[in-house]
Design an enzyme around this catalytic site. Structure first.
Site, PDB file in Angstrom:
ATOM      1  N   LYS A 179       8.171  -0.191  20.139  1.00  0.00           N
ATOM      2  CA  LYS A 179       8.723  -0.206  18.783  1.00  0.00           C
ATOM      3  C   LYS A 179      10.158  -0.716  18.787  1.00  0.00           C
ATOM      4  CE  LYS A 179      10.821   3.429  16.990  1.00  0.00           C
ATOM      5  NZ  LYS A 179      12.086   3.316  16.263  1.00  0.00           N
ATOM      6  N   ASN A 180      10.959  -0.172  19.696  1.00  0.00           N
ATOM      7  CA  ASN A 180      12.389  -0.512  19.652  1.00  0.00           C
ATOM      8  C   ASN A 180      12.645  -1.977  19.986  1.00  0.00           C
ATOM      9  OD1 ASN A 180      12.979   2.033  18.874  1.00  0.00           O
ATOM     10  ND2 ASN A 180      13.928   2.682  20.803  1.00  0.00           N
ATOM     11  N   CYS A 224      16.909   8.107  11.547  1.00  0.00           N
ATOM     12  CA  CYS A 224      16.669   9.498  11.920  1.00  0.00           C
ATOM     13  C   CYS A 224      17.941  10.325  11.738  1.00  0.00           C
ATOM     14  CB  CYS A 224      16.272   9.593  13.394  1.00  0.00           C
ATOM     15  SG  CYS A 224      14.589   9.116  13.722  1.00  0.00           S
ATOM     16  N   ARG A 245      25.803   8.626  14.029  1.00  0.00           N
ATOM     17  CA  ARG A 245      25.308   7.264  14.272  1.00  0.00           C
ATOM     18  C   ARG A 245      26.030   6.196  13.458  1.00  0.00           C
ATOM     19  NH1 ARG A 245      18.872   7.136  14.977  1.00  0.00           N
ATOM     20  NH2 ARG A 245      19.356   5.613  16.559  1.00  0.00           N
ATOM     21  N   ASP A 281      15.287   9.280  24.185  1.00  0.00           N
ATOM     22  CA  ASP A 281      14.047   9.278  23.390  1.00  0.00           C
ATOM     23  C   ASP A 281      12.890  10.006  24.085  1.00  0.00           C
ATOM     24  OD1 ASP A 281      15.334   7.895  21.418  1.00  0.00           O
ATOM     25  OD2 ASP A 281      14.379   5.962  21.807  1.00  0.00           O
ATOM     26  N   ARG A 288       6.150   6.505  12.252  1.00  0.00           N
ATOM     27  CA  ARG A 288       7.181   5.482  12.417  1.00  0.00           C
ATOM     28  C   ARG A 288       7.097   4.839  13.804  1.00  0.00           C
ATOM     29  NH1 ARG A 288      13.032   7.181  11.649  1.00  0.00           N
ATOM     30  NH2 ARG A 288      13.123   5.031  12.321  1.00  0.00           N
TER      31      ARG A 288
HETATM   32  C1  UD1 Z   1      18.529   2.797  20.020  1.00  0.00           C
HETATM   33  C2  UD1 Z   1      17.106   3.179  19.808  1.00  0.00           C
HETATM   34  C3  UD1 Z   1      16.951   4.696  19.798  1.00  0.00           C
HETATM   35  C4  UD1 Z   1      17.559   5.283  21.064  1.00  0.00           C
HETATM   36  C5  UD1 Z   1      18.977   4.794  21.289  1.00  0.00           C
HETATM   37  C6  UD1 Z   1      19.571   5.223  22.619  1.00  0.00           C
HETATM   38  C7  UD1 Z   1      16.205   1.400  18.434  1.00  0.00           C
HETATM   39  C8  UD1 Z   1      15.620   0.999  17.127  1.00  0.00           C
HETATM   40  N1  UD1 Z   1      16.621   2.669  18.546  1.00  0.00           N
HETATM   41  O1  UD1 Z   1      19.261   3.326  18.924  1.00  0.00           O
HETATM   42  O2  UD1 Z   1      15.559   5.019  19.709  1.00  0.00           O
HETATM   43  O3  UD1 Z   1      17.570   6.694  20.954  1.00  0.00           O
HETATM   44  O4  UD1 Z   1      19.009   3.349  21.246  1.00  0.00           O
HETATM   45  O5  UD1 Z   1      18.782   4.796  23.662  1.00  0.00           O
HETATM   46  O6  UD1 Z   1      16.260   0.621  19.375  1.00  0.00           O
HETATM   47  N2  UD1 Z   1      27.324   4.502  18.368  1.00  0.00           N
HETATM   48  C9  UD1 Z   1      28.554   4.440  17.770  1.00  0.00           C
HETATM   49  N3  UD1 Z   1      28.910   3.300  17.111  1.00  0.00           N
HETATM   50  C10 UD1 Z   1      28.071   2.228  17.006  1.00  0.00           C
HETATM   51  C11 UD1 Z   1      26.807   2.296  17.618  1.00  0.00           C
HETATM   52  C12 UD1 Z   1      26.452   3.450  18.295  1.00  0.00           C
HETATM   53  O7  UD1 Z   1      29.337   5.388  17.846  1.00  0.00           O
HETATM   54  O8  UD1 Z   1      28.446   1.228  16.378  1.00  0.00           O
HETATM   55  C13 UD1 Z   1      26.918   5.718  19.122  1.00  0.00           C
HETATM   56  C14 UD1 Z   1      25.693   6.425  18.559  1.00  0.00           C
HETATM   57  O9  UD1 Z   1      26.042   7.308  17.510  1.00  0.00           O
HETATM   58  C15 UD1 Z   1      25.179   7.143  19.785  1.00  0.00           C
HETATM   59  C16 UD1 Z   1      25.501   6.166  20.928  1.00  0.00           C
HETATM   60  O10 UD1 Z   1      26.503   5.297  20.413  1.00  0.00           O
HETATM   61  O11 UD1 Z   1      25.878   8.327  19.995  1.00  0.00           O
HETATM   62  C17 UD1 Z   1      24.330   5.324  21.415  1.00  0.00           C
HETATM   63  O12 UD1 Z   1      23.690   4.732  20.316  1.00  0.00           O
HETATM   64  P1  UD1 Z   1      22.933   3.338  20.413  1.00  0.00           P
HETATM   65  O13 UD1 Z   1      22.661   3.014  21.842  1.00  0.00           O
HETATM   66  O14 UD1 Z   1      23.653   2.340  19.605  1.00  0.00           O
HETATM   67  O15 UD1 Z   1      21.560   3.684  19.710  1.00  0.00           O
HETATM   68  P2  UD1 Z   1      20.755   2.827  18.655  1.00  0.00           P
HETATM   69  O16 UD1 Z   1      20.838   1.382  18.998  1.00  0.00           O
HETATM   70  O17 UD1 Z   1      21.082   3.255  17.282  1.00  0.00           O
END
Ligand code: UD1
Length: 419
Positions: free
Chosen positions: A22-23, A116, A121, A306, A398
Protein backbone atom coordinates in the site's frame (compact mmCIF):
# COMPACT_ATOMS: atom_id res chain seq x y z
CA UNK A 1 -20.59 0.31 9.52
CA UNK A 2 -19.21 -3.18 8.87
CA UNK A 3 -17.62 -5.25 11.61
CA UNK A 4 -15.50 -8.40 11.63
CA UNK A 5 -16.40 -11.41 13.73
CA UNK A 6 -13.74 -13.96 14.68
CA UNK A 7 -14.14 -17.17 16.65
CA UNK A 8 -10.66 -17.81 17.91
CA UNK A 9 -8.66 -20.96 18.44
CA UNK A 10 -8.03 -22.29 14.93
CA UNK A 11 -4.41 -22.67 13.82
CA UNK A 12 -3.53 -21.20 10.39
CA UNK A 13 -2.50 -23.67 7.70
CA UNK A 14 -1.99 -23.05 4.01
CA UNK A 15 -0.71 -20.09 2.05
CA UNK A 16 -1.36 -16.40 1.68
CA UNK A 17 -0.30 -14.44 -1.42
CA UNK A 18 1.16 -11.12 -0.39
CA UNK A 19 -0.35 -8.11 -2.18
CA UNK A 20 1.49 -5.08 -3.52
CA UNK A 21 2.59 -2.64 -0.81
CA UNK A 22 0.00 0.00 0.00
CA UNK A 23 2.63 2.51 1.04
CA UNK A 24 4.48 2.07 -2.24
CA UNK A 25 1.36 2.01 -4.41
CA UNK A 26 0.23 5.43 -3.19
CA UNK A 27 3.49 7.16 -4.18
CA UNK A 28 3.78 5.24 -7.46
CA UNK A 29 0.29 6.30 -8.54
CA UNK A 30 1.20 9.95 -7.90
CA UNK A 31 4.03 9.61 -10.45
CA UNK A 32 1.35 9.80 -13.17
CA UNK A 33 1.29 13.56 -12.58
CA UNK A 34 4.89 13.79 -13.85
CA UNK A 35 4.23 12.57 -17.41
CA UNK A 36 1.61 12.76 -20.15
CA UNK A 37 2.33 9.15 -21.08
CA UNK A 38 0.80 5.95 -19.74
CA UNK A 39 1.97 4.17 -16.58
CA UNK A 40 1.03 0.54 -16.06
CA UNK A 41 1.30 -1.07 -12.64
CA UNK A 42 0.94 -4.74 -11.85
CA UNK A 43 0.45 -6.17 -8.35
CA UNK A 44 -1.50 -3.00 -7.56
CA UNK A 45 -3.56 -3.63 -4.40
CA UNK A 46 -7.26 -2.75 -4.46
CA UNK A 47 -7.74 -0.90 -1.18
CA UNK A 48 -9.84 1.95 0.17
CA UNK A 49 -6.66 4.09 0.08
CA UNK A 50 -5.79 3.34 -3.57
CA UNK A 51 -9.44 3.97 -4.59
CA UNK A 52 -9.44 7.17 -2.65
CA UNK A 53 -6.22 8.39 -4.28
CA UNK A 54 -7.66 7.47 -7.70
CA UNK A 55 -10.50 9.91 -7.05
CA UNK A 56 -8.04 12.69 -6.27
CA UNK A 57 -5.84 11.92 -9.30
CA UNK A 58 -8.91 11.82 -11.57
CA UNK A 59 -9.88 15.22 -10.23
CA UNK A 60 -6.42 16.45 -11.27
CA UNK A 61 -6.82 15.04 -14.80
CA UNK A 62 -5.68 11.40 -14.65
CA UNK A 63 -7.45 8.73 -16.67
CA UNK A 64 -7.34 5.53 -14.61
CA UNK A 65 -8.42 2.00 -15.47
CA UNK A 66 -8.15 -1.15 -13.43
CA UNK A 67 -8.20 -4.74 -14.58
CA UNK A 68 -7.69 -7.13 -11.64
CA UNK A 69 -4.38 -6.24 -10.07
CA UNK A 70 -3.29 -4.19 -13.09
CA UNK A 71 -3.82 -0.44 -13.09
CA UNK A 72 -3.06 2.04 -15.85
CA UNK A 73 -2.90 5.78 -15.30
CA UNK A 74 -2.44 8.53 -17.84
CA UNK A 75 -2.51 12.25 -17.20
CA UNK A 76 -2.34 13.62 -20.74
CA UNK A 77 -2.83 17.09 -19.30
CA UNK A 78 -3.67 18.48 -15.88
CA UNK A 79 -7.28 19.56 -15.47
CA UNK A 80 -6.55 21.21 -12.13
CA UNK A 81 -3.54 21.95 -9.94
CA UNK A 82 -5.61 22.21 -6.78
CA UNK A 83 -6.17 19.30 -4.37
CA UNK A 84 -9.15 20.28 -2.23
CA UNK A 85 -9.61 19.59 1.47
CA UNK A 86 -12.30 16.95 0.93
CA UNK A 87 -9.97 14.86 -1.24
CA UNK A 88 -6.86 15.20 0.94
CA UNK A 89 -8.07 15.17 4.53
CA UNK A 90 -8.79 11.43 4.73
CA UNK A 91 -5.35 10.30 3.68
CA UNK A 92 -2.01 11.88 4.43
CA UNK A 93 -0.25 10.33 1.41
CA UNK A 94 -2.39 12.45 -0.92
CA UNK A 95 -0.30 15.44 0.15
CA UNK A 96 2.48 14.02 -2.08
CA UNK A 97 0.69 15.37 -5.17
CA UNK A 98 2.04 18.83 -4.29
CA UNK A 99 5.63 18.30 -5.54
CA UNK A 100 4.67 16.66 -8.88
CA UNK A 101 1.97 19.29 -9.55
CA UNK A 102 4.52 22.00 -8.88
CA UNK A 103 7.13 20.31 -11.09
CA UNK A 104 4.70 19.92 -14.00
CA UNK A 105 2.64 23.08 -13.66
CA UNK A 106 4.83 25.67 -11.93
CA UNK A 107 2.21 26.23 -9.25
CA UNK A 108 -0.13 24.19 -7.08
CA UNK A 109 -2.57 24.53 -4.21
CA UNK A 110 -2.96 21.52 -1.92
CA UNK A 111 -4.89 21.17 1.34
CA UNK A 112 -2.91 20.28 4.45
CA UNK A 113 -3.39 16.53 5.07
CA UNK A 114 -5.28 14.30 7.49
CA UNK A 115 -4.69 10.55 7.90
CA UNK A 116 -4.44 8.18 10.85
CA UNK A 117 -4.77 9.76 14.29
CA UNK A 118 -1.26 8.79 15.35
CA UNK A 119 0.31 11.92 16.71
CA UNK A 120 0.82 15.35 15.24
CA UNK A 121 2.43 14.25 11.93
CA UNK A 122 3.39 17.64 10.50
CA UNK A 123 4.61 18.22 6.91
CA UNK A 124 7.35 20.75 7.70
CA UNK A 125 10.10 18.57 6.18
CA UNK A 126 8.11 18.20 2.95
CA UNK A 127 7.72 21.96 2.66
CA UNK A 128 11.37 22.69 3.52
CA UNK A 129 12.49 20.24 0.83
CA UNK A 130 10.31 21.96 -1.79
CA UNK A 131 11.60 25.38 -0.66
CA UNK A 132 15.18 24.13 -1.05
CA UNK A 133 14.27 23.22 -4.64
CA UNK A 134 13.31 26.85 -5.21
CA UNK A 135 9.56 26.81 -4.55
CA UNK A 136 7.84 29.75 -2.91
CA UNK A 137 5.49 28.40 -0.25
CA UNK A 138 2.63 30.14 1.51
CA UNK A 139 0.08 28.75 3.94
CA UNK A 140 -3.43 30.17 3.72
CA UNK A 141 -6.82 28.89 4.90
CA UNK A 142 -5.55 25.35 5.56
CA UNK A 143 -3.94 25.16 2.12
CA UNK A 144 -0.35 25.15 0.91
CA UNK A 145 0.15 27.44 -2.06
CA UNK A 146 3.38 26.73 -3.88
CA UNK A 147 4.99 28.47 -6.84
CA UNK A 148 8.05 27.82 -9.00
CA UNK A 149 7.29 29.76 -12.14
CA UNK A 150 10.68 29.12 -13.73
CA UNK A 151 10.81 25.48 -12.66
CA UNK A 152 12.42 23.74 -9.70
CA UNK A 153 16.21 23.78 -9.29
CA UNK A 154 18.35 20.95 -7.88
CA UNK A 155 19.75 21.43 -4.35
CA UNK A 156 21.37 19.67 -1.44
CA UNK A 157 18.72 18.74 1.14
CA UNK A 158 19.80 17.46 4.55
CA UNK A 159 16.89 15.98 6.50
CA UNK A 160 17.23 16.59 10.26
CA UNK A 161 15.64 13.18 10.91
CA UNK A 162 14.41 10.34 8.73
CA UNK A 163 11.03 10.81 7.05
CA UNK A 164 9.68 8.35 4.51
CA UNK A 165 7.08 10.75 3.12
CA UNK A 166 9.44 13.74 2.86
CA UNK A 167 12.14 11.64 1.13
CA UNK A 168 9.60 10.39 -1.42
CA UNK A 169 8.12 13.82 -1.91
CA UNK A 170 11.55 15.36 -2.53
CA UNK A 171 12.32 12.62 -5.09
CA UNK A 172 8.99 13.13 -6.87
CA UNK A 173 9.71 16.86 -7.16
CA UNK A 174 13.44 16.75 -7.96
CA UNK A 175 13.24 14.33 -10.91
CA UNK A 176 12.12 17.20 -13.19
CA UNK A 177 14.27 19.92 -11.53
CA UNK A 178 17.20 21.57 -13.32
CA UNK A 179 20.52 20.09 -12.22
CA UNK A 180 21.49 17.76 -9.40
CA UNK A 181 19.70 17.17 -6.09
CA UNK A 182 21.34 15.32 -3.23
CA UNK A 183 19.18 14.04 -0.36
CA UNK A 184 21.14 13.41 2.85
CA UNK A 185 19.79 11.35 5.77
CA UNK A 186 17.18 9.99 3.36
CA UNK A 187 14.80 7.20 4.39
CA UNK A 188 15.97 3.75 3.25
CA UNK A 189 12.65 1.84 3.22
CA UNK A 190 12.06 -0.67 0.38
CA UNK A 191 9.19 1.58 -0.78
CA UNK A 192 11.76 4.32 -1.51
CA UNK A 193 13.72 1.94 -3.72
CA UNK A 194 10.51 0.86 -5.40
CA UNK A 195 9.62 4.46 -6.24
CA UNK A 196 13.16 5.14 -7.51
CA UNK A 197 13.03 2.01 -9.71
CA UNK A 198 9.74 3.13 -11.23
CA UNK A 199 10.90 6.72 -11.78
CA UNK A 200 14.12 5.44 -13.39
CA UNK A 201 12.04 3.23 -15.71
CA UNK A 202 10.26 6.48 -16.66
CA UNK A 203 13.60 8.05 -17.58
CA UNK A 204 14.64 9.65 -14.28
CA UNK A 205 18.26 9.51 -13.12
CA UNK A 206 18.19 8.50 -9.46
CA UNK A 207 21.03 6.68 -7.74
CA UNK A 208 21.60 5.62 -4.15
CA UNK A 209 17.95 4.85 -3.24
CA UNK A 210 18.04 2.42 -0.34
CA UNK A 211 21.03 4.22 1.19
CA UNK A 212 21.04 7.40 3.28
CA UNK A 213 22.29 9.50 0.34
CA UNK A 214 20.18 9.72 -2.80
CA UNK A 215 21.38 11.61 -5.89
CA UNK A 216 18.90 12.80 -8.50
CA UNK A 217 20.06 14.23 -11.81
CA UNK A 218 17.10 16.24 -13.12
CA UNK A 219 15.74 15.43 -16.61
CA UNK A 220 13.55 17.47 -18.99
CA UNK A 221 10.73 15.05 -19.25
CA UNK A 222 9.60 11.58 -18.17
CA UNK A 223 7.92 8.86 -20.22
CA UNK A 224 5.46 6.04 -19.58
CA UNK A 225 6.62 2.76 -18.04
CA UNK A 226 5.46 -0.58 -16.65
CA UNK A 227 6.27 -1.48 -13.08
CA UNK A 228 5.33 -4.23 -10.59
CA UNK A 229 4.56 -2.87 -7.10
CA UNK A 230 6.89 -4.33 -4.44
CA UNK A 231 5.21 -6.97 -2.19
CA UNK A 232 3.88 -5.49 1.05
CA UNK A 233 6.36 -6.08 3.88
CA UNK A 234 3.84 -4.87 6.49
CA UNK A 235 1.19 -7.32 5.30
CA UNK A 236 3.92 -9.99 5.30
CA UNK A 237 4.86 -9.20 8.90
CA UNK A 238 1.22 -9.15 9.94
CA UNK A 239 0.45 -12.65 8.63
CA UNK A 240 3.79 -13.92 9.93
CA UNK A 241 2.91 -12.76 13.43
CA UNK A 242 -0.64 -14.09 13.08
CA UNK A 243 0.67 -17.57 12.15
CA UNK A 244 3.34 -17.61 14.85
CA UNK A 245 0.75 -16.58 17.46
CA UNK A 246 -2.25 -18.65 16.37
CA UNK A 247 -0.12 -21.69 15.53
CA UNK A 248 0.12 -23.65 12.29
CA UNK A 249 2.21 -23.56 9.12
CA UNK A 250 1.78 -20.84 6.50
CA UNK A 251 3.63 -19.98 3.29
CA UNK A 252 3.64 -16.24 2.59
CA UNK A 253 3.86 -16.36 -1.19
CA UNK A 254 5.91 -13.58 -2.85
CA UNK A 255 7.07 -12.18 0.51
CA UNK A 256 10.57 -10.67 0.24
CA UNK A 257 12.72 -12.09 3.04
CA UNK A 258 15.24 -9.26 3.27
CA UNK A 259 12.53 -6.59 3.69
CA UNK A 260 11.60 -7.93 7.14
CA UNK A 261 14.97 -8.92 8.61
CA UNK A 262 14.36 -7.06 11.88
CA UNK A 263 11.10 -8.95 12.42
CA UNK A 264 12.59 -12.36 11.56
CA UNK A 265 15.42 -11.80 14.08
CA UNK A 266 12.90 -11.11 16.85
CA UNK A 267 10.53 -13.91 15.85
CA UNK A 268 13.38 -16.40 15.84
CA UNK A 269 14.51 -15.10 19.25
CA UNK A 270 10.91 -15.60 20.42
CA UNK A 271 11.01 -19.25 19.32
CA UNK A 272 9.15 -19.17 15.98
CA UNK A 273 10.45 -21.06 12.96
CA UNK A 274 10.79 -18.69 10.01
CA UNK A 275 12.50 -19.66 6.77
CA UNK A 276 13.13 -18.27 3.31
CA UNK A 277 11.84 -20.43 0.46
CA UNK A 278 11.88 -20.00 -3.32
CA UNK A 279 8.22 -18.93 -3.33
CA UNK A 280 8.41 -16.63 -0.30
CA UNK A 281 8.65 -17.04 3.46
CA UNK A 282 7.35 -19.92 5.59
CA UNK A 283 6.25 -19.58 9.21
CA UNK A 284 5.93 -22.70 11.34
CA UNK A 285 4.68 -22.33 14.87
CA UNK A 286 6.42 -24.49 17.47
CA UNK A 287 3.19 -25.61 19.09
CA UNK A 288 4.02 -23.91 22.38
CA UNK A 289 3.86 -20.26 23.39
CA UNK A 290 6.32 -17.69 22.02
CA UNK A 291 8.94 -16.31 24.43
CA UNK A 292 8.58 -12.64 25.40
CA UNK A 293 11.07 -10.46 23.50
CA UNK A 294 11.80 -6.73 23.79
CA UNK A 295 11.36 -4.52 20.72
CA UNK A 296 11.97 -0.94 19.69
CA UNK A 297 10.67 0.66 16.47
CA UNK A 298 13.24 2.33 14.20
CA UNK A 299 13.47 3.64 10.64
CA UNK A 300 14.32 0.89 8.11
CA UNK A 301 16.23 -1.42 8.38
CA UNK A 302 15.08 -1.30 12.02
CA UNK A 303 11.79 -2.73 13.27
CA UNK A 304 8.88 -0.97 11.46
CA UNK A 305 6.44 1.10 13.48
CA UNK A 306 3.71 -0.30 11.21
CA UNK A 307 4.29 -3.77 12.74
CA UNK A 308 4.44 -2.60 16.36
CA UNK A 309 0.76 -3.21 17.18
CA UNK A 310 0.83 -6.70 15.64
CA UNK A 311 4.00 -7.55 17.57
CA UNK A 312 2.33 -6.37 20.77
CA UNK A 313 -0.64 -8.67 20.11
CA UNK A 314 1.80 -11.59 19.78
CA UNK A 315 3.57 -10.62 23.02
CA UNK A 316 0.22 -10.49 24.89
CA UNK A 317 0.16 -14.31 24.86
CA UNK A 318 3.93 -14.93 25.01
CA UNK A 319 5.68 -16.41 28.04
CA UNK A 320 7.24 -13.67 30.15
CA UNK A 321 7.46 -9.89 30.02
CA UNK A 322 8.41 -7.78 27.01
CA UNK A 323 9.15 -4.08 26.75
CA UNK A 324 7.97 -2.44 23.53
CA UNK A 325 9.27 1.03 22.77
CA UNK A 326 7.75 3.24 20.05
CA UNK A 327 10.23 5.84 18.80
CA UNK A 328 8.67 7.00 15.49
CA UNK A 329 5.20 8.26 16.42
CA UNK A 330 3.69 9.58 19.63
CA UNK A 331 0.23 8.30 20.53
CA UNK A 332 0.67 4.96 18.77
CA UNK A 333 -0.52 2.64 21.55
CA UNK A 334 -4.23 3.10 20.92
CA UNK A 335 -4.59 -0.65 20.44
CA UNK A 336 -3.34 -1.36 23.98
CA UNK A 337 -6.60 -0.49 25.81
CA UNK A 338 -8.54 -2.62 23.31
CA UNK A 339 -6.16 -5.56 23.81
CA UNK A 340 -6.62 -5.10 27.57
CA UNK A 341 -10.39 -5.50 27.08
CA UNK A 342 -9.51 -8.99 25.84
CA UNK A 343 -7.52 -9.79 28.99
CA UNK A 344 -4.04 -8.58 27.96
CA UNK A 345 -1.76 -7.23 30.72
CA UNK A 346 -0.15 -4.05 29.41
CA UNK A 347 1.35 -1.24 31.40
CA UNK A 348 1.79 1.97 29.38
CA UNK A 349 4.63 4.30 30.40
CA UNK A 350 4.99 7.13 27.90
CA UNK A 351 6.44 5.66 24.72
CA UNK A 352 6.97 2.27 26.39
CA UNK A 353 4.53 -0.58 26.81
CA UNK A 354 5.38 -3.34 29.25
CA UNK A 355 3.49 -6.46 28.24
CA UNK A 356 3.19 -9.40 30.62
CA UNK A 357 2.10 -12.42 28.62
CA UNK A 358 -1.05 -14.25 29.68
CA UNK A 359 -1.96 -17.83 28.79
CA UNK A 360 -5.25 -16.92 27.12
CA UNK A 361 -7.01 -13.86 25.75
CA UNK A 362 -10.81 -13.77 25.84
CA UNK A 363 -12.95 -12.70 22.90
CA UNK A 364 -14.69 -9.34 23.33
CA UNK A 365 -16.24 -6.52 21.32
CA UNK A 366 -13.41 -4.13 20.44
CA UNK A 367 -12.94 -1.06 18.27
CA UNK A 368 -10.43 -0.42 15.49
CA UNK A 369 -8.68 2.92 16.00
CA UNK A 370 -6.17 3.08 13.17
CA UNK A 371 -4.99 0.91 10.32
CA UNK A 372 -2.24 -1.13 11.97
CA UNK A 373 -3.88 -1.07 15.42
CA UNK A 374 -6.97 -2.73 14.03
CA UNK A 375 -5.10 -5.64 12.54
CA UNK A 376 -3.48 -6.32 15.93
CA UNK A 377 -7.02 -6.92 17.21
CA UNK A 378 -7.52 -9.45 14.42
CA UNK A 379 -4.40 -11.33 15.59
CA UNK A 380 -5.67 -11.21 19.19
CA UNK A 381 -9.09 -12.44 18.03
CA UNK A 382 -7.52 -15.41 16.23
CA UNK A 383 -5.92 -16.69 19.47
CA UNK A 384 -8.62 -15.66 21.94
CA UNK A 385 -11.16 -18.07 23.32
CA UNK A 386 -14.69 -17.29 22.17
CA UNK A 387 -15.90 -14.56 19.88
CA UNK A 388 -14.32 -11.19 19.06
CA UNK A 389 -16.19 -8.51 17.15
CA UNK A 390 -14.11 -5.68 15.72
CA UNK A 391 -15.96 -2.47 14.92
CA UNK A 392 -14.95 0.37 12.61
CA UNK A 393 -13.25 -1.96 10.14
CA UNK A 394 -13.02 0.78 7.55
CA UNK A 395 -9.58 1.32 9.09
CA UNK A 396 -8.62 -2.23 8.03
CA UNK A 397 -10.03 -1.72 4.55
CA UNK A 398 -7.61 1.14 4.01
CA UNK A 399 -4.61 -1.17 3.98
CA UNK A 400 -5.35 -4.91 3.92
CA UNK A 401 -6.54 -6.48 0.69
CA UNK A 402 -9.00 -9.41 1.09
CA UNK A 403 -8.10 -9.80 4.77
CA UNK A 404 -10.98 -12.10 5.76
CA UNK A 405 -10.63 -14.25 2.61
CA UNK A 406 -6.87 -14.63 3.10
CA UNK A 407 -7.26 -15.70 6.74
CA UNK A 408 -10.33 -17.88 6.11
CA UNK A 409 -8.33 -19.60 3.34
CA UNK A 410 -5.89 -20.71 6.05
CA UNK A 411 -8.61 -22.06 8.34
CA UNK A 412 -9.51 -19.03 10.46
CA UNK A 413 -13.14 -18.68 11.53
CA UNK A 414 -13.63 -15.09 10.43
CA UNK A 415 -16.44 -13.23 8.68
CA UNK A 416 -17.51 -9.72 7.82
CA UNK A 417 -20.84 -8.57 9.15
CA UNK A 418 -22.29 -6.01 6.72
CA UNK A 419 -24.45 -3.25 8.10
C1 UD1 B 1 5.04 6.53 6.22
C2 UD1 B 1 4.05 5.43 6.07
C3 UD1 B 1 3.53 5.00 7.44
C4 UD1 B 1 4.70 4.65 8.35
C5 UD1 B 1 5.73 5.76 8.39
C6 UD1 B 1 6.99 5.40 9.15
C7 UD1 B 1 2.98 5.85 3.94
C8 UD1 B 1 1.74 6.20 3.21
N1 UD1 B 1 2.92 5.86 5.28
O1 UD1 B 1 4.35 7.62 6.82
O2 UD1 B 1 2.67 3.86 7.27
O3 UD1 B 1 4.21 4.42 9.66
O4 UD1 B 1 6.12 6.11 7.04
O5 UD1 B 1 7.57 4.28 8.62
O6 UD1 B 1 4.00 5.53 3.35
N2 UD1 B 1 7.58 14.15 10.52
C9 UD1 B 1 7.72 15.48 10.80
N3 UD1 B 1 7.68 16.37 9.77
C10 UD1 B 1 7.49 15.99 8.47
C11 UD1 B 1 7.34 14.62 8.20
C12 UD1 B 1 7.38 13.71 9.24
O7 UD1 B 1 7.90 15.87 11.95
O8 UD1 B 1 7.44 16.85 7.59
C13 UD1 B 1 7.64 13.14 11.62
C14 UD1 B 1 6.37 12.33 11.80
O9 UD1 B 1 5.43 13.01 12.61
C15 UD1 B 1 6.91 11.08 12.46
C16 UD1 B 1 8.29 10.90 11.79
O10 UD1 B 1 8.62 12.18 11.25
O11 UD1 B 1 7.10 11.28 13.82
C17 UD1 B 1 8.35 9.87 10.68
O12 UD1 B 1 7.30 10.10 9.78
P1 UD1 B 1 7.40 9.73 8.23
O13 UD1 B 1 8.52 8.78 8.02
O14 UD1 B 1 7.38 10.97 7.44
O15 UD1 B 1 6.04 8.95 8.01
P2 UD1 B 1 5.02 9.08 6.81
O16 UD1 B 1 5.76 9.25 5.53
O17 UD1 B 1 3.94 10.02 7.15
Amino acid sequence: MDSIKIRGGNPLRGEVTISGAKNSALKLMVATLLTGEKLTFTRMPDLADTRFLSTLLEHLGADITRNGSEMTLQTASLSSAEAPYDLVRKMRASFNVLGPLLARNGEARVSLPGGCAIGARPVDLHLKALESLGAGIELADGYVEARAKNGLVGAQIVFPFVSVGATEHAMLAAVLAKGETVLENAAREPEIQDLANCLNAMGAKISGAGSATITIEGVDHLTGASHAVVPDRIETGTYALAAATAGGDVLLRDAVWKHNSALWDLMIAAGASVSEENEGVRIKASGGRLRATDMETRPYPGFPTDEQAQFMAAMCVAEGRSVIRETIFENRFMHAPELMRMGARIDLRGNEAVVTGVEKLRGAPVMATDLRASVSLVIAGLVATGETTIGRVYHLDRGFEHLEAKLAGCGADIERIKE
